[in-house]
Design a protein around this motif. Structure first.
Motif, PDB file in Angstrom:
ATOM      1  N   MET A   1       0.962  -1.179  -0.005  1.00  0.00           N
ATOM      2  CA  MET A   1       0.091   0.199   0.254  1.00  0.00           C
ATOM      3  C   MET A   1       1.412   1.402   0.178  1.00  0.00           C
ATOM      4  SD  MET A   1      -3.355  -1.097   2.077  1.00  0.00           S
ATOM      5  CE  MET A   1      -2.288  -0.965   4.459  1.00  0.00           C
ATOM      6  N   LEU A   2       0.368   1.827  -0.648  1.00  0.00           N
ATOM      7  CA  LEU A   2       1.117   3.287  -0.807  1.00  0.00           C
ATOM      8  C   LEU A   2      -0.159   5.051  -1.106  1.00  0.00           C
ATOM      9  CD1 LEU A   2       4.125   4.934  -1.542  1.00  0.00           C
ATOM     10  CD2 LEU A   2       3.138   4.386  -3.683  1.00  0.00           C
ATOM     11  N   PHE A   3       0.953   5.854   0.409  1.00  0.00           N
ATOM     12  CA  PHE A   3      -0.585   7.407  -0.351  1.00  0.00           C
ATOM     13  C   PHE A   3       0.250   8.515  -0.785  1.00  0.00           C
ATOM     14  CE2 PHE A   3      -3.170   6.139   3.789  1.00  0.00           C
ATOM     15  CZ  PHE A   3      -4.526   6.830   3.284  1.00  0.00           C
ATOM     16  N   ASP A   4       0.030   9.065  -1.357  1.00  0.00           N
ATOM     17  CA  ASP A   4       0.065  10.016  -2.234  1.00  0.00           C
ATOM     18  C   ASP A   4      -0.290  11.374  -0.594  1.00  0.00           C
ATOM     19  OD1 ASP A   4      -2.618  11.033  -2.877  1.00  0.00           O
ATOM     20  OD2 ASP A   4      -1.775  10.230  -4.994  1.00  0.00           O
ATOM     21  N   SER A   5       0.501  12.587  -1.827  1.00  0.00           N
ATOM     22  CA  SER A   5       0.066  13.764  -1.023  1.00  0.00           C
ATOM     23  C   SER A   5      -1.717  14.146  -1.229  1.00  0.00           C
ATOM     24  CB  SER A   5       1.049  14.462  -1.124  1.00  0.00           C
ATOM     25  OG  SER A   5       0.845  15.116  -2.687  1.00  0.00           O
TER      26      SER A   5
ATOM     27  N   LEU B   1       5.217  12.178   2.298  1.00  0.00           N
ATOM     28  CA  LEU B   1       6.403  13.150   3.439  1.00  0.00           C
ATOM     29  C   LEU B   1       6.533  13.986   2.276  1.00  0.00           C
ATOM     30  CD1 LEU B   1       8.595  10.580   4.401  1.00  0.00           C
ATOM     31  CD2 LEU B   1       7.182  11.958   5.956  1.00  0.00           C
ATOM     32  N   PHE B   2       6.772  14.479   0.825  1.00  0.00           N
ATOM     33  CA  PHE B   2       6.122  15.093   0.471  1.00  0.00           C
ATOM     34  C   PHE B   2       5.540  16.844   0.369  1.00  0.00           C
ATOM     35  CE2 PHE B   2       9.977  12.412   0.198  1.00  0.00           C
ATOM     36  CZ  PHE B   2      11.130  12.540  -0.880  1.00  0.00           C
ATOM     37  N   GLY B   3       4.600  17.024   0.842  1.00  0.00           N
ATOM     38  CA  GLY B   3       4.038  17.912   0.618  1.00  0.00           C
ATOM     39  C   GLY B   3       2.734  17.673   0.369  1.00  0.00           C
ATOM     40  N   THR B   4       2.036  18.886  -0.071  1.00  0.00           N
ATOM     41  CA  THR B   4       0.493  19.379  -0.517  1.00  0.00           C
ATOM     42  C   THR B   4       0.894  18.702  -2.330  1.00  0.00           C
ATOM     43  OG1 THR B   4       1.344  21.674  -1.550  1.00  0.00           O
ATOM     44  CG2 THR B   4       0.051  20.908   0.527  1.00  0.00           C
ATOM     45  N   PRO B   5      -0.276  18.156  -3.216  1.00  0.00           N
ATOM     46  CA  PRO B   5      -0.527  17.961  -4.426  1.00  0.00           C
ATOM     47  C   PRO B   5      -0.511  18.638  -5.272  1.00  0.00           C
ATOM     48  CG  PRO B   5      -2.501  17.668  -3.675  1.00  0.00           C
ATOM     49  CD  PRO B   5      -1.631  17.801  -2.507  1.00  0.00           C
ATOM     50  N   THR B   6       0.019  18.249  -6.291  1.00  0.00           N
ATOM     51  CA  THR B   6       0.570  19.670  -7.362  1.00  0.00           C
ATOM     52  C   THR B   6      -0.836  20.262  -8.615  1.00  0.00           C
ATOM     53  OG1 THR B   6       1.142  18.117  -9.211  1.00  0.00           O
ATOM     54  CG2 THR B   6       3.121  18.958  -7.284  1.00  0.00           C
ATOM     55  N   GLY B   7      -1.489  19.755  -8.024  1.00  0.00           N
ATOM     56  CA  GLY B   7      -3.070  19.590  -8.523  1.00  0.00           C
ATOM     57  C   GLY B   7      -3.440  18.247  -9.354  1.00  0.00           C
ATOM     58  N   LYS B   8      -4.821  18.342  -8.865  1.00  0.00           N
ATOM     59  CA  LYS B   8      -5.011  16.601  -9.282  1.00  0.00           C
ATOM     60  C   LYS B   8      -6.686  16.619  -9.960  1.00  0.00           C
ATOM     61  CE  LYS B   8      -4.980  11.630  -7.488  1.00  0.00           C
ATOM     62  NZ  LYS B   8      -4.520  11.362  -6.744  1.00  0.00           N
TER      63      LYS B   8
ATOM     64  N   GLY C   1      -0.013  13.462 -10.006  1.00  0.00           N
ATOM     65  CA  GLY C   1      -0.024  15.496 -10.037  1.00  0.00           C
ATOM     66  C   GLY C   1       0.178  15.503  -8.461  1.00  0.00           C
ATOM     67  N   ALA C   2       0.536  14.487  -7.600  1.00  0.00           N
ATOM     68  CA  ALA C   2       0.853  14.305  -6.449  1.00  0.00           C
ATOM     69  C   ALA C   2       2.136  13.604  -6.004  1.00  0.00           C
ATOM     70  CB  ALA C   2      -0.116  13.507  -5.305  1.00  0.00           C
ATOM     71  N   LYS C   3       2.692  14.599  -4.400  1.00  0.00           N
ATOM     72  CA  LYS C   3       3.478  13.862  -4.544  1.00  0.00           C
ATOM     73  C   LYS C   3       3.881  12.631  -3.492  1.00  0.00           C
ATOM     74  CE  LYS C   3       6.219  18.646  -5.274  1.00  0.00           C
ATOM     75  NZ  LYS C   3       6.966  19.327  -4.215  1.00  0.00           N
ATOM     76  N   PRO C   4       5.287  12.105  -3.343  1.00  0.00           N
ATOM     77  CA  PRO C   4       4.943  10.923  -1.888  1.00  0.00           C
ATOM     78  C   PRO C   4       4.496  11.471  -0.707  1.00  0.00           C
ATOM     79  CG  PRO C   4       6.896  10.941  -3.107  1.00  0.00           C
ATOM     80  CD  PRO C   4       5.864  12.318  -3.907  1.00  0.00           C
TER      81      PRO C   4
ATOM     82  N   PRO D   1       2.545  -9.495  -8.633  1.00  0.00           N
ATOM     83  CA  PRO D   1       2.739  -9.201 -10.056  1.00  0.00           C
ATOM     84  C   PRO D   1       3.010  -7.003 -10.364  1.00  0.00           C
ATOM     85  CG  PRO D   1       0.643  -9.353  -9.275  1.00  0.00           C
ATOM     86  CD  PRO D   1       1.183  -9.445  -8.529  1.00  0.00           C
ATOM     87  N   PHE D   2       3.079  -6.545  -8.589  1.00  0.00           N
ATOM     88  CA  PHE D   2       3.074  -4.771  -9.372  1.00  0.00           C
ATOM     89  C   PHE D   2       4.109  -4.615  -8.057  1.00  0.00           C
ATOM     90  CE2 PHE D   2      -1.331  -5.515 -10.631  1.00  0.00           C
ATOM     91  CZ  PHE D   2      -0.713  -5.658 -11.988  1.00  0.00           C
ATOM     92  N   THR D   3       4.576  -3.416  -8.005  1.00  0.00           N
ATOM     93  CA  THR D   3       5.202  -2.635  -7.119  1.00  0.00           C
ATOM     94  C   THR D   3       4.997  -1.357  -7.476  1.00  0.00           C
ATOM     95  OG1 THR D   3       6.952  -2.590  -5.183  1.00  0.00           O
ATOM     96  CG2 THR D   3       7.695  -2.781  -7.490  1.00  0.00           C
ATOM     97  N   PHE D   4       5.304  -0.589  -6.866  1.00  0.00           N
ATOM     98  CA  PHE D   4       4.966   1.122  -7.267  1.00  0.00           C
ATOM     99  C   PHE D   4       5.878   2.071  -5.995  1.00  0.00           C
ATOM    100  CE2 PHE D   4       0.513  -0.570  -5.835  1.00  0.00           C
ATOM    101  CZ  PHE D   4       0.436  -0.178  -4.539  1.00  0.00           C
ATOM    102  N   ALA D   5       5.976   3.360  -6.621  1.00  0.00           N
ATOM    103  CA  ALA D   5       6.715   4.231  -6.129  1.00  0.00           C
ATOM    104  C   ALA D   5       6.152   5.756  -6.511  1.00  0.00           C
ATOM    105  CB  ALA D   5       8.058   3.921  -4.964  1.00  0.00           C
ATOM    106  N   LEU D   6       6.056   7.067  -5.483  1.00  0.00           N
ATOM    107  CA  LEU D   6       5.599   7.923  -6.267  1.00  0.00           C
ATOM    108  C   LEU D   6       7.588   9.084  -6.433  1.00  0.00           C
ATOM    109  CD1 LEU D   6       3.111   8.060  -3.804  1.00  0.00           C
ATOM    110  CD2 LEU D   6       2.403   8.730  -6.504  1.00  0.00           C
ATOM    111  N   ASP D   7       7.519   9.913  -6.948  1.00  0.00           N
ATOM    112  CA  ASP D   7       8.140  10.794  -6.998  1.00  0.00           C
ATOM    113  C   ASP D   7       7.778  12.387  -6.807  1.00  0.00           C
ATOM    114  OD1 ASP D   7       7.566  11.839  -9.427  1.00  0.00           O
ATOM    115  OD2 ASP D   7       8.917  11.167 -11.183  1.00  0.00           O
ATOM    116  N   THR D   8       9.236  13.125  -7.051  1.00  0.00           N
ATOM    117  CA  THR D   8       8.180  14.518  -6.210  1.00  0.00           C
ATOM    118  C   THR D   8       8.042  15.307  -7.890  1.00  0.00           C
ATOM    119  OG1 THR D   8      10.632  15.389  -6.975  1.00  0.00           O
ATOM    120  CG2 THR D   8      10.368  14.752  -4.638  1.00  0.00           C
ATOM    121  N   ASN D   9       7.610  14.829  -8.355  1.00  0.00           N
ATOM    122  CA  ASN D   9       7.419  15.703  -9.966  1.00  0.00           C
ATOM    123  C   ASN D   9       5.554  14.862 -10.390  1.00  0.00           C
ATOM    124  OD1 ASN D   9       9.411  17.002 -10.267  1.00  0.00           O
ATOM    125  ND2 ASN D   9      10.356  14.845 -11.516  1.00  0.00           N
TER     126      ASN D   9
END
Length: 355
Positions: A267-271, A348-355, A343-346, A310-318
Motif C-alpha cells: 500500500m502507498l499514500f500520495d500527498s 512525506l513531500f508536501g501538498t499535491p501539484t494539482g489533481k 499530480g501528487a507527490k509522495p 505482480p506489481f510494485t510502485f512508488a511516487l516521485d516528487t514530480n
C-alpha cells in the motif's frame, strides 16, 4: 439491470478510474552490471534471470531503487536503475550501494531488504530482515553524499527476535515531526508495531492488538495522521493514530476501516490522500480517496500476470506514479516499468501539484 449491462457498467467504472500509464522500459530478461574480479564468473554462472522478482520500490532524483526477492542465484538484493536513458535497450540492474554490500551470510552487509523508503532530505532507508545468523537492521544511506552509509541500527532482541524463524519484518514507512524522523515497521510474527527514532537512534514496540500485520501505509502530513494496516490473513483495512505510537510499551487503538476486494501486499499514500493498493495474485491494482467513505476503484489491470506479487510502485516528487509489472503474453514472460502522471507527490513531500 441485466448481467450484461452490469458488466458494461462496471467496465466503464474501471476505465474511468484507470491511470494513463506509459512504458518506460520493458525486459524480456534481466541482467546485472557485473563486477570485475575473481568471483564474477561464479556470480554469472549461478544467475537465473527467471528468479528475478521485484518487491519494493523507491524513487529519488534520477534513480529508481528496487529490492529483489532473494531466490536461488540472485546475486544482489538491492539494486537501482536510471529513470531515463538514451539507449534503446533497457538498463541492467546495478547493485546498491556496491557489490561489496551484497555479500550473503556476511552480517556487515545488506542481507534481505524487505522495505525501502526515501525521505525529503535524500536519505534511503532500507529495512533489512537479515538472514541465517545475521540479525535484522535498519540502514540509512545518504544519497546526496555518494550513497554513504549514514547509520546502521541493529534492532535489540527485546524489539525484534535475533532468531530468523521468529521474526518477519515486512514493510516500512517514515514519519517526519518537528524534532525527529520516525520509522514504523511491521513484524508478521507479532502484534507489535516497531518504532524507530532517528534522533535518539532507538527502537521500541507498541502493541497493536488483533493482527498478524503485514502491510502498512502512512497518511499525508496533516492533523490526526493515521497509520493504515493490513493483516496477512485477511483483506480488512485498519488504522491507528500515530500519536499512539510514540509511547514505548503502549497499546494502540486499532480501528477497522473497510474491506478491500482481496488481500493487499503493498500500500502507498500520495500527498492528495489517495491510498494505492496491490493484491496477491491479482491482475489489477486499486486506489481509494481516504477523504471520502471507503470505496475501492481499480486504476490498472492486465490480462495475465506471472507473479505472486505482480506489481510494485512508488511516487516521485514530480507528481508521477512509477509501477513495475510482471506479466505473461502469448507464453512470453515480460517485466515492464510504467509511469503515470497523478499530480501528487509522495506522502512525506508536501501538498499535491494539482489533481
Amino acid at each position: 439491470m441485466s448481467p450484461l449491462l452490469a458488466s458494461i457498467f462496471l467496465l466503464g467504472l474501471c476505465l474511468a478510474n484507470a491511470l494513463n500509464f506509459t512504458t518506460v522500459y520493458e525486459w524480456d530478461k534481466f541482467d546485472f552490471i557485473w563486477p570485475s574480479g575473481a568471483d564474477t564468473s561464479n556470480r554469472q554462472r549461478n544467475f537465473n534471470e527467471e528468479n528475478v522478482y521485484l518487491r519494493y520500490m523507491a524513487v529519488f532524483g534520477e534513480r529508481l531503487f528496487l529490492s529483489l526477492s532473494m531466490d536461488s542465484g540472485i546475486p544482489a538484493n538491492l539494486v537501482w536503475l536510471p529513470t531515463s536513458g538514451t539507449s534503446a535497450a533497457p538498463p541492467k540492474l546495478a547493485p546498491f550501494p556496491s557489490w561489496n554490500m551484497q555479500k550473503q551470510d556476511y552480517c556487515d552487509t545488506i542481507q534481505l531488504a524487505k522495505g525501502i523508503e526515501v525521505d525529503p532530505e535524500g536519505r534511503l532507508w532500507v529495512l533489512d530482515d537479515g538472514r541465517g545468523s545475521c540479525s535484522s537492521k535498519l540502514w540509512i544511506f545518504n544519497l546526496l553524499n555518494n550513497d554513504t552509509t549514514e547509520r546502521v541500527h541493529q534492532f535489540p532482541r527485546k524489539v525484534v527476535s535475533s532468531s530468523f524463524d521468529k521474526r518477519w519484518l515486512h514493510d516500512i514507512v517514515l514519519d517526519k515531526t518537528q524534532d525527529d524522523q520516525l520509522a514504523y515497521i511491521v513484524n508478521l510474527k507479532s502484534e507489535d508495531i516497531v518504532v524507530y527514532s532517528r534522533t535518539m537512534d532507538k527502537s521500541w514496540l507498541v502493541k497493536a492488538p488483533g493482527g498478524d500485520w503485514f502491510s502498512l501505509a502512512l497518511s499525508p502530513d496533516r492533523e490526526a495522521r493515521q497509520l493504515y494496516l493490513i493483516k496477512y490473513s485477511s483483506n480488512g483495512l485498519y488504522s491507528v493514530p500515530v500519536s499512539e505510537l510514540k509511547n514505548e510499551g503502549g497499546i494502540a487503538d486499532v480501528k477497522f476501516i473497510g474491506g478491500w476486494s482481496d488481500r493487499p501486499y503493498r500500500m502507498l499514500f500520495d500527498s492528495a490522500n489517495i491510498l494505492y493498493a496491490a493484491f496477491y495474485e491479482q491482475s489489477y491494482a486499486s486506489k481509494w480517496n481516504v477523504s471520502k467513505p471507503f470505496h475501492e476503484q481499480r486504476f490498472h489491470e492486465v490480462g495475465t500476470h506471472d507473479d505472486f506479487w505482480p506489481f510494485t510502485f512508488a511516487l516521485d516528487t514530480n507528481g508521477s506514479l512509477w509501477m513495475t509489472e510482471r506479466n505473461e503474453t502469448g507464453g512470453v514472460k515480460k517485466h515492464k516499468l510504467l509511469k503515470a502522471a497523478v499530480g501528487a507527490k509522495p506522502y512525506l513531500f508536501g501538498t499535491p501539484t494539482g489533481k
